[in-house]
Scaffold this active site. Sequence first.
Site, PDB file in Angstrom:
ATOM      1  N   CYS A   1     -22.256  -3.902 -17.589  1.00 35.96           N
ATOM      2  CA  CYS A   1     -22.588  -3.606 -16.186  1.00 35.96           C
ATOM      3  C   CYS A   1     -22.085  -2.209 -15.794  1.00 35.96           C
ATOM      4  O   CYS A   1     -21.043  -1.754 -16.259  1.00 35.96           O
ATOM      5  CB  CYS A   1     -21.937  -4.660 -15.293  1.00 35.96           C
ATOM      6  SG  CYS A   1     -22.168  -4.370 -13.543  1.00 35.96           S
TER       7      CYS A   1
ATOM      8  N   ASP B   1       0.777  -1.224   0.000  1.00 34.26           N
ATOM      9  CA  ASP B   1       0.000   0.000   0.000  1.00 34.26           C
ATOM     10  C   ASP B   1       0.819   1.290   0.000  1.00 34.26           C
ATOM     11  O   ASP B   1       0.630   2.140  -0.857  1.00 34.26           O
ATOM     12  CB  ASP B   1      -0.987  -0.003   1.191  1.00 34.26           C
ATOM     13  CG  ASP B   1      -1.917   1.176   1.166  1.00 34.26           C
ATOM     14  OD1 ASP B   1      -2.479   1.450   0.088  1.00 34.26           O
ATOM     15  OD2 ASP B   1      -2.097   1.831   2.209  1.00 34.26           O
TER      16      ASP B   1
HETATM   17  C1  B12 Z   1      -4.607   6.835  -3.109  1.00 35.35           C
HETATM   18  C2  B12 Z   1      -5.378   5.580  -2.831  1.00 35.35           C
HETATM   19  C3  B12 Z   1      -6.729   5.688  -2.550  1.00 35.35           C
HETATM   20  C4  B12 Z   1      -7.497   6.997  -2.730  1.00 35.35           C
HETATM   21  C5  B12 Z   1      -7.782   7.203  -4.236  1.00 35.35           C
HETATM   22  C6  B12 Z   1      -8.466   5.995  -4.889  1.00 35.35           C
HETATM   23  C7  B12 Z   1      -8.256   5.846  -6.375  1.00 35.35           C
HETATM   24  N1  B12 Z   1      -9.216   5.256  -7.024  1.00 35.35           N
HETATM   25  O1  B12 Z   1      -7.228   6.198  -6.911  1.00 35.35           O
HETATM   26  C8  B12 Z   1      -8.753   6.759  -1.832  1.00 35.35           C
HETATM   27  C9  B12 Z   1      -8.461   7.259  -0.426  1.00 35.35           C
HETATM   28  C10 B12 Z   1     -10.041   7.392  -2.324  1.00 35.35           C
HETATM   29  C11 B12 Z   1      -8.780   5.232  -1.819  1.00 35.35           C
HETATM   30  C12 B12 Z   1      -9.942   4.500  -1.573  1.00 35.35           C
HETATM   31  C13 B12 Z   1      -9.975   3.117  -1.543  1.00 35.35           C
HETATM   32  N2  B12 Z   1      -8.936   2.287  -1.573  1.00 35.35           N
HETATM   33 CO1  B12 Z   1      -7.122   2.873  -1.957  1.00 35.35          CO
HETATM   34  N3  B12 Z   1      -5.375   3.253  -2.468  1.00 35.35           N
HETATM   35  C14 B12 Z   1      -4.730   4.318  -2.848  1.00 35.35           C
HETATM   36  C15 B12 Z   1      -3.264   4.029  -3.218  1.00 35.35           C
HETATM   37  C16 B12 Z   1      -2.362   4.421  -2.044  1.00 35.35           C
HETATM   38  C17 B12 Z   1      -2.794   4.724  -4.510  1.00 35.35           C
HETATM   39  C18 B12 Z   1      -3.785   4.585  -5.676  1.00 35.35           C
HETATM   40  C19 B12 Z   1      -3.456   5.469  -6.847  1.00 35.35           C
HETATM   41  O2  B12 Z   1      -2.334   5.539  -7.298  1.00 35.35           O
HETATM   42  N4  B12 Z   1      -4.490   6.159  -7.332  1.00 35.35           N
HETATM   43  C20 B12 Z   1      -4.379   6.992  -8.491  1.00 35.35           C
HETATM   44  C21 B12 Z   1      -5.189   6.334  -9.615  1.00 35.35           C
HETATM   45  C22 B12 Z   1      -5.150   7.220 -10.852  1.00 35.35           C
HETATM   46  O3  B12 Z   1      -4.488   5.134  -9.929  1.00 35.35           O
HETATM   47  P1  B12 Z   1      -5.097   3.661  -9.776  1.00 35.35           P
HETATM   48  O4  B12 Z   1      -6.538   3.652  -9.965  1.00 35.35           O
HETATM   49  O5  B12 Z   1      -4.579   2.932  -8.606  1.00 35.35           O
HETATM   50  O6  B12 Z   1      -4.294   3.017 -10.996  1.00 35.35           O
HETATM   51  C23 B12 Z   1      -4.839   2.799 -12.249  1.00 35.35           C
HETATM   52  C24 B12 Z   1      -4.844   3.851 -13.238  1.00 35.35           C
HETATM   53  O7  B12 Z   1      -3.602   4.508 -13.232  1.00 35.35           O
HETATM   54  C25 B12 Z   1      -5.045   3.014 -14.477  1.00 35.35           C
HETATM   55  N5  B12 Z   1      -4.874   3.711 -15.721  1.00 35.35           N
HETATM   56  C26 B12 Z   1      -3.763   3.922 -16.403  1.00 35.35           C
HETATM   57  N6  B12 Z   1      -4.020   4.572 -17.524  1.00 35.35           N
HETATM   58  C27 B12 Z   1      -5.375   4.777 -17.549  1.00 35.35           C
HETATM   59  C28 B12 Z   1      -6.157   5.425 -18.462  1.00 35.35           C
HETATM   60  C29 B12 Z   1      -7.543   5.524 -18.224  1.00 35.35           C
HETATM   61  C30 B12 Z   1      -8.380   6.212 -19.220  1.00 35.35           C
HETATM   62  C31 B12 Z   1      -8.113   4.988 -17.033  1.00 35.35           C
HETATM   63  C32 B12 Z   1      -9.568   5.126 -16.746  1.00 35.35           C
HETATM   64  C33 B12 Z   1      -7.283   4.322 -16.105  1.00 35.35           C
HETATM   65  C34 B12 Z   1      -5.914   4.232 -16.394  1.00 35.35           C
HETATM   66  O8  B12 Z   1      -4.074   2.028 -14.303  1.00 35.35           O
HETATM   67  C35 B12 Z   1      -3.975   1.797 -12.919  1.00 35.35           C
HETATM   68  C36 B12 Z   1      -4.493   0.453 -12.699  1.00 35.35           C
HETATM   69  O9  B12 Z   1      -5.686   0.371 -13.302  1.00 35.35           O
HETATM   70  C37 B12 Z   1      -3.310   2.471  -3.437  1.00 35.35           C
HETATM   71  C38 B12 Z   1      -2.032   1.725  -3.070  1.00 35.35           C
HETATM   72  C39 B12 Z   1      -0.987   1.816  -4.178  1.00 35.35           C
HETATM   73  N7  B12 Z   1       0.240   2.022  -3.785  1.00 35.35           N
HETATM   74  O10 B12 Z   1      -1.322   1.699  -5.348  1.00 35.35           O
HETATM   75  C40 B12 Z   1      -4.493   2.045  -2.535  1.00 35.35           C
HETATM   76  C41 B12 Z   1      -5.428   0.911  -3.034  1.00 35.35           C
HETATM   77  C42 B12 Z   1      -5.718   1.179  -4.481  1.00 35.35           C
HETATM   78  N8  B12 Z   1      -6.644   1.092  -2.255  1.00 35.35           N
HETATM   79  C43 B12 Z   1      -7.200   0.001  -1.948  1.00 35.35           C
HETATM   80  C44 B12 Z   1      -8.464  -0.094  -1.298  1.00 35.35           C
HETATM   81  C45 B12 Z   1      -8.843  -1.458  -0.719  1.00 35.35           C
HETATM   82  C46 B12 Z   1      -9.301   1.021  -1.216  1.00 35.35           C
HETATM   83  C47 B12 Z   1     -10.768   1.067  -0.727  1.00 35.35           C
HETATM   84  C48 B12 Z   1     -11.601  -0.152  -1.090  1.00 35.35           C
HETATM   85  C49 B12 Z   1     -10.737   1.282   0.813  1.00 35.35           C
HETATM   86  C50 B12 Z   1     -12.093   1.367   1.502  1.00 35.35           C
HETATM   87  N9  B12 Z   1     -12.798   0.267   1.681  1.00 35.35           N
HETATM   88  O11 B12 Z   1     -12.486   2.438   1.928  1.00 35.35           O
HETATM   89  C51 B12 Z   1     -11.273   2.363  -1.433  1.00 35.35           C
HETATM   90  C52 B12 Z   1     -11.816   2.067  -2.852  1.00 35.35           C
HETATM   91  C53 B12 Z   1     -12.066   3.268  -3.702  1.00 35.35           C
HETATM   92  C54 B12 Z   1     -11.971   2.944  -5.203  1.00 35.35           C
HETATM   93  N10 B12 Z   1     -13.063   2.521  -5.806  1.00 35.35           N
HETATM   94  O12 B12 Z   1     -10.887   3.090  -5.798  1.00 35.35           O
HETATM   95  C55 B12 Z   1      -6.426  -1.205  -2.454  1.00 35.35           C
HETATM   96  C56 B12 Z   1      -7.137  -1.785  -3.686  1.00 35.35           C
HETATM   97  C57 B12 Z   1      -7.053  -3.297  -3.779  1.00 35.35           C
HETATM   98  C58 B12 Z   1      -7.713  -3.772  -5.041  1.00 35.35           C
HETATM   99  N11 B12 Z   1      -8.069  -5.043  -5.035  1.00 35.35           N
HETATM  100  O13 B12 Z   1      -7.893  -3.034  -5.996  1.00 35.35           O
HETATM  101  C59 B12 Z   1      -5.030  -0.583  -2.731  1.00 35.35           C
HETATM  102  C60 B12 Z   1      -4.234  -1.205  -3.900  1.00 35.35           C
HETATM  103  C61 B12 Z   1      -4.213  -0.720  -1.418  1.00 35.35           C
HETATM  104  C62 B12 Z   1      -3.682  -2.127  -1.215  1.00 35.35           C
HETATM  105  N12 B12 Z   1      -2.379  -2.280  -1.105  1.00 35.35           N
HETATM  106  O14 B12 Z   1      -4.407  -3.097  -1.171  1.00 35.35           O
HETATM  107  N13 B12 Z   1      -7.586   4.710  -2.091  1.00 35.35           N
HETATM  108  S1  SF4 Z   2     -16.565  -3.255 -11.587  1.00 34.60           S
HETATM  109 FE1  SF4 Z   2     -18.110  -4.814 -11.105  1.00 34.60          FE
HETATM  110  S2  SF4 Z   2     -19.935  -3.597 -10.590  1.00 34.60           S
HETATM  111 FE2  SF4 Z   2     -18.528  -2.232 -11.666  1.00 34.60          FE
HETATM  112  S3  SF4 Z   2     -19.136  -2.342 -13.808  1.00 34.60           S
HETATM  113 FE3  SF4 Z   2     -17.508  -3.857 -13.511  1.00 34.60          FE
HETATM  114  S4  SF4 Z   2     -18.591  -5.751 -13.102  1.00 34.60           S
HETATM  115 FE4  SF4 Z   2     -20.065  -4.109 -12.776  1.00 34.60          FE
END
Ligand code: B12
Ligand code: SF4
Length: 373
Positions: free
Chosen positions: A195, A128
């Site tokens: 979905c 994380d």
């Molecule tokens: C900052 C952070 C948050 C922030 C921001 C969330 C977010 N969506 O980014 C907040 C505080 C809101 C958060 C919430 C949660 N988090 Co969090 N969080 C992190 C952290 C530290 C960094 C994530 C990050 O870099 N975010 C920035 C976004 C932009 O990046 P990303 O979504 O992770 O990465 C994707 C995009 O870059 C994508 N991408 C690349 N190019 C493109 C182009 C397009 C067009 C798109 C759409 C995407 C895309 O590729 C990456 C992979 O898909 C990680 C740990 C880590 N070191 O990665 C944990 C992590 C993602 N969190 C985790 C969890 C469990 C949660 C929560 C469920 C906690 C809770 N129950 O409250 C929620 C879920 C919210 C959600 N739906 O994402 C887990 C997820 C596990 C998993 N199976 O996915 C992680 C990996 C921690 C861990 N070590 O387990 N989190």
């Molecule tokens: S992440 Fe799960 S709930 Fe969300 S659109 Fe995909 S299948 Fe449906």
Amino acid sequence: MMDERQGILRGRLADLGFDAVRMARLCDLPGDHLKKWLGAGMHGDMAWMERTLAKRLRPDLVLPGAQSIIMLGINYWPGEKEQQGPQWARYAINEDYHDTVKPALKKAGQVLEKLYGLTRDDYRYYVDAGPVIERGWAAKAGLGFVGKNAMLISRDFGNWLILASILVKTELVPDDPVRKQVSDFADVGLLCGKCSRCLDACPTDAFSEPGVVDARRCISYQTIENKGIIPRELREGIGRHIFGCDICLEVCPWNRFAQQGRELLLTARHDLPDLSLAELLAMTPERYAEVFRRTPIKRLKLRGLLRNACVVAGNSDDVAVLSALIELASHELSMVRVHAVWATYRLGGGASLSLARESETNADVLAEYSAWE
Ligand code: B12
Ligand code: SF4
Ligand code: SF4
């Protein structure tokens, strides 16, 4: 390509408690998405995400000479257990995984040293908190796919994996992504089809587009990462969520593959969901330290917990907690007072705050009173 050592490594890592073990070859990351996300300010106050941007995009800046990444998943699905009172994110109803997974990662490192003749300088592990885009690498390694809810979804465990990673200066045989044609990290919603349940279910409209969470609108961010006042317009959507939010995970049909976790790397805290709203609102520093010691909730501090409990109270119809709220409306910290005033008015007790209001000098709290006039 077969590699006997890699087979042994997988077995050892599974024995240590890692439920999913996959490898990927390191490469340059397409950084546009993360840069755009940061540029739009969607990370809110998480300034450390900006500071570590370069490292997140270039693992060789984290570990020069790194060639591979081992992505690990820890299944934390506790089985179907409904929480009656204030709702806690499921991962949080355990002792802090940051503390319990690290020792297993250390042992994993020792396994790598023995099998590949490495030294401590040849690998780095994180769970994380490291500058690693964990979901992106996990998708690359085929641990699952990134859903429209932005989660890494496993076909074996659904949405309920905690991720960890080990960067290694060794060439490991990479695993295939869930679909072979996946070539980069942007295949959001690969196995979602039509979905959109998660996008529709988010109570605070946090998805700016599929796969993209505006953290500033996310309940998880507001109840855990935000150290200050929760924006008024988001409070109602927070509902009963006292710490974190699982809604966009819960509604996902891929959870039909969820399996109860082995709990080898997690120590469940079954007592936490039993805490009533009244108990939370009445928390003293001593009791807070005792109850939340060793859990992820300890980082919230008592003031954060009281703030969140006020929001949950304001969303309840539990007038029995009004006296506790009225008391908190005179709390020494203005951040707590703001939310206590909000909740007291929401429960219809605003008239009891006239004395507290007369002695109020803080601008944020006064603004909260004014909003109710
Ligand atoms: C900052 C952070 C948050 C922030 C921001 C969330 C977010 N969506 O980014 C907040 C505080 C809101 C958060 C919430 C949660 N988090 Co969090 N969080 C992190 C952290 C530290 C960094 C994530 C990050 O870099 N975010 C920035 C976004 C932009 O990046 P990303 O979504 O992770 O990465 C994707 C995009 O870059 C994508 N991408 C690349 N190019 C493109 C182009 C397009 C067009 C798109 C759409 C995407 C895309 O590729 C990456 C992979 O898909 C990680 C740990 C880590 N070191 O990665 C944990 C992590 C993602 N969190 C985790 C969890 C469990 C949660 C929560 C469920 C906690 C809770 N129950 O409250 C929620 C879920 C919210 C959600 N739906 O994402 C887990 C997820 C596990 C998993 N199976 O996915 C992680 C990996 C921690 C861990 N070590 O387990 N989190
Ligand atoms: S992440 Fe799960 S709930 Fe969300 S659109 Fe995909 S299948 Fe449906
Ligand atoms: S964790 Fe909750 S608030 Fe955040 S995006 Fe998912 S449903 Fe919305």
